[in-house]
Design a protein around this motif. Structure first.
Motif, mmCIF file in Angstrom:
data_model
loop_
_atom_site.group_PDB
_atom_site.id
_atom_site.type_symbol
_atom_site.label_atom_id
_atom_site.label_comp_id
_atom_site.label_asym_id
_atom_site.label_seq_id
_atom_site.Cartn_x
_atom_site.Cartn_y
_atom_site.Cartn_z
ATOM 1 N N PRO A 1 0.805 -1.230 0.000
ATOM 2 C CA PRO A 1 0.000 0.000 0.000
ATOM 3 C C PRO A 1 0.836 1.276 0.000
ATOM 4 C CG PRO A 1 -0.065 -1.058 2.160
ATOM 5 C CD PRO A 1 0.594 -2.032 1.230
ATOM 6 N N ALA A 2 2.126 1.177 0.349
ATOM 7 C CA ALA A 2 2.962 2.382 0.343
ATOM 8 C C ALA A 2 3.178 2.918 -1.066
ATOM 9 C CB ALA A 2 4.319 2.076 0.991
ATOM 10 N N GLY A 3 2.866 2.131 -2.084
ATOM 11 C CA GLY A 3 3.091 2.576 -3.457
ATOM 12 C C GLY A 3 1.894 3.181 -4.139
ATOM 13 N N VAL A 4 0.813 3.461 -3.382
ATOM 14 C CA VAL A 4 -0.416 3.988 -3.984
ATOM 15 C C VAL A 4 -0.159 5.247 -4.803
ATOM 16 C CG1 VAL A 4 -2.648 5.049 -3.439
ATOM 17 C CG2 VAL A 4 -1.967 2.964 -2.277
ATOM 18 N N LYS A 5 0.734 6.099 -4.306
ATOM 19 C CA LYS A 5 0.967 7.379 -4.992
ATOM 20 C C LYS A 5 1.635 7.231 -6.351
ATOM 21 C CE LYS A 5 5.346 7.994 -2.437
ATOM 22 N NZ LYS A 5 5.211 6.747 -1.656
ATOM 23 N N ASN A 6 2.182 6.048 -6.651
ATOM 24 C CA ASN A 6 2.908 5.845 -7.911
ATOM 25 C C ASN A 6 2.087 5.127 -8.974
ATOM 26 O OD1 ASN A 6 5.327 6.886 -6.723
ATOM 27 N ND2 ASN A 6 5.658 4.911 -5.720
ATOM 28 N N VAL A 7 0.800 4.859 -8.702
ATOM 29 C CA VAL A 7 -0.022 4.049 -9.613
ATOM 30 C C VAL A 7 -0.566 4.897 -10.768
ATOM 31 C CG1 VAL A 7 -2.049 2.561 -9.810
ATOM 32 C CG2 VAL A 7 -0.705 2.537 -7.710
ATOM 33 N N GLY A 8 -0.293 4.482 -11.989
ATOM 34 C CA GLY A 8 -0.952 5.055 -13.157
ATOM 35 C C GLY A 8 -0.410 6.363 -13.667
ATOM 36 N N ASN A 9 0.715 6.863 -13.121
ATOM 37 C CA ASN A 9 1.219 8.155 -13.610
ATOM 38 C C ASN A 9 2.281 8.006 -14.691
ATOM 39 O OD1 ASN A 9 3.510 7.416 -12.168
ATOM 40 N ND2 ASN A 9 3.089 8.774 -10.436
ATOM 41 N N GLY A 10 2.714 6.784 -14.971
ATOM 42 C CA GLY A 10 3.674 6.547 -16.042
ATOM 43 C C GLY A 10 5.038 7.154 -15.815
ATOM 44 N N ALA A 11 5.360 7.494 -14.547
ATOM 45 C CA ALA A 11 6.625 8.173 -14.249
ATOM 46 C C ALA A 11 7.760 7.221 -13.917
ATOM 47 C CB ALA A 11 6.419 9.149 -13.084
ATOM 48 N N GLY A 12 7.500 5.913 -13.899
ATOM 49 C CA GLY A 12 8.553 4.940 -13.615
ATOM 50 C C GLY A 12 9.034 4.965 -12.172
ATOM 51 N N GLY A 13 8.198 5.460 -11.249
ATOM 52 C CA GLY A 13 8.618 5.584 -9.864
ATOM 53 C C GLY A 13 8.134 4.469 -8.957
ATOM 54 N N GLN A 14 7.356 3.527 -9.489
ATOM 55 C CA GLN A 14 6.803 2.477 -8.634
ATOM 56 C C GLN A 14 7.862 1.424 -8.337
ATOM 57 O OE1 GLN A 14 4.937 1.840 -6.265
ATOM 58 N NE2 GLN A 14 2.917 1.564 -7.197
#
Length: 277
Positions: free
Chosen positions: A118-131
């Motif tokens: 769940p700590a990765g919620v902010k990286n979902v679906g933005n296509g920024a390669g940060g997940q």
């Protein structure tokens, strides 16, 4: 005659006493990171509060750095542990990350595969390669590893894309606005032939993961932990460990027969000198 510093003795005493409180065993390689509040402790190392941990989560009952999504697994009792011997005053668990605008993220995959961190919620679906690996993804463009694995969409190391119920790289969510999600392209061949890669470490240390053969010797930083390397420039972790040249997590660089970061292959040095002409 060997001598032991007072700091080493106290650290060992703290290690033994704290471990008796339960929870998983500490990784002894992290002793140097205990109690300094510098956020340098890796997951599995002992902590006196959340300030010690790179993840921000010091889990009870004994004080061990944990990933937020795994804070209650293996006998752990959740983030927020503070040792009675710690001089640190802040030990609140990490704040929950905000949900993405499309509310696509959850902690339980609907279609199978491992649970999302769940700590990765902010990286979902933005296509920024940060997940990071273990976080939810809508396509490979979300993932730092370049691999969004099915069946639910979870960022994975390429070498582990079919493990734990995953069905391989290339997942694209129906909710994603991204149009491409091909698995990571094979690295271009090096200017000079790289040494033959295999899954047997010829000079000792753990065996190489054969899935990483394409990342050996190109210096692109795409090699995952467990793959062969000719120098640190190959590894995503930045650590090419001896004695054979294998990408390693920094905290585990001397485990399983490894001799520490800094390995450079003689063939890599020879090829580099030839390319200078």
């Amino acid at each position: 005659m060997k001598s032991f510093s007072a700091v080493a003795v106290l650290a060992f005493a703290s290690y033994v006493a704290a471990q008796t409180a339960g929870g998983p065993a500490f990784d002894p390689a992290g002793v140097k990171n205990v109690g300094n509040g510098a956020g340098g402790q890796f997951i599995g190392g002992q902590c006196l509060s959340g300030a010690d941990c790179g993840s921000g989560c010091c889990a009870g009952p004994s004080g061990i750095c944990s990933g937020v999504g795994a804070q209650t697994q293996a006998g752990k009792t959740g983030c927020g542990f503070v040792s009675g011997s710690s001089s640190l005053t802040a030990a609140a668990p990490p704040a929950a990350a905000p949900a993405p605008a499309d509310n696509a993220a959850s902690t339980t995959p609907a279609n199978g595969g491992p649970a999302f961190d769940p700590a990765g919620v902010k990286n979902v679906g933005n296509g920024a390669g940060g997940q990071f690996i273990g976080g939810q993804c809508l396509s490979g463009a979300d993932c730092g590893s370049g691999c969004c694995a099915g069946p639910s969409g979870i960022c994975s190391g390429v070498g582990a894309q079919t493990q734990a119920g995953k069905t391989g790289c290339g997942f694209v969510s129906g909710q994603s606005s991204l149009t491409t999600a091909a698995p990571p392209a094979a690295a271009p061949p090096a200017a000079a032939p790289a040494p033959a890669a295999n899954n047997v470490a010829s000079a000792g240390g753990p065996a190489f993961d054969p899935a990483g053969v394409k990342n050996v010797g190109n210096g692109a930083g795409g090699q995952f932990i467990g793959g062969q390397c000719l120098s640190a420039a190959d590894c995503g972790s930045g650590c090419c460990a001896g004695p054979s040249g294998i990408c390693s997590g920094v905290g585990a660089q001397t485990q399983a027969g490894k001799t520490g970061c800094g390995f450079v292959s003689k063939r890599f040095i020879r090829r580099s000198s030839l390319n200078l002409d």
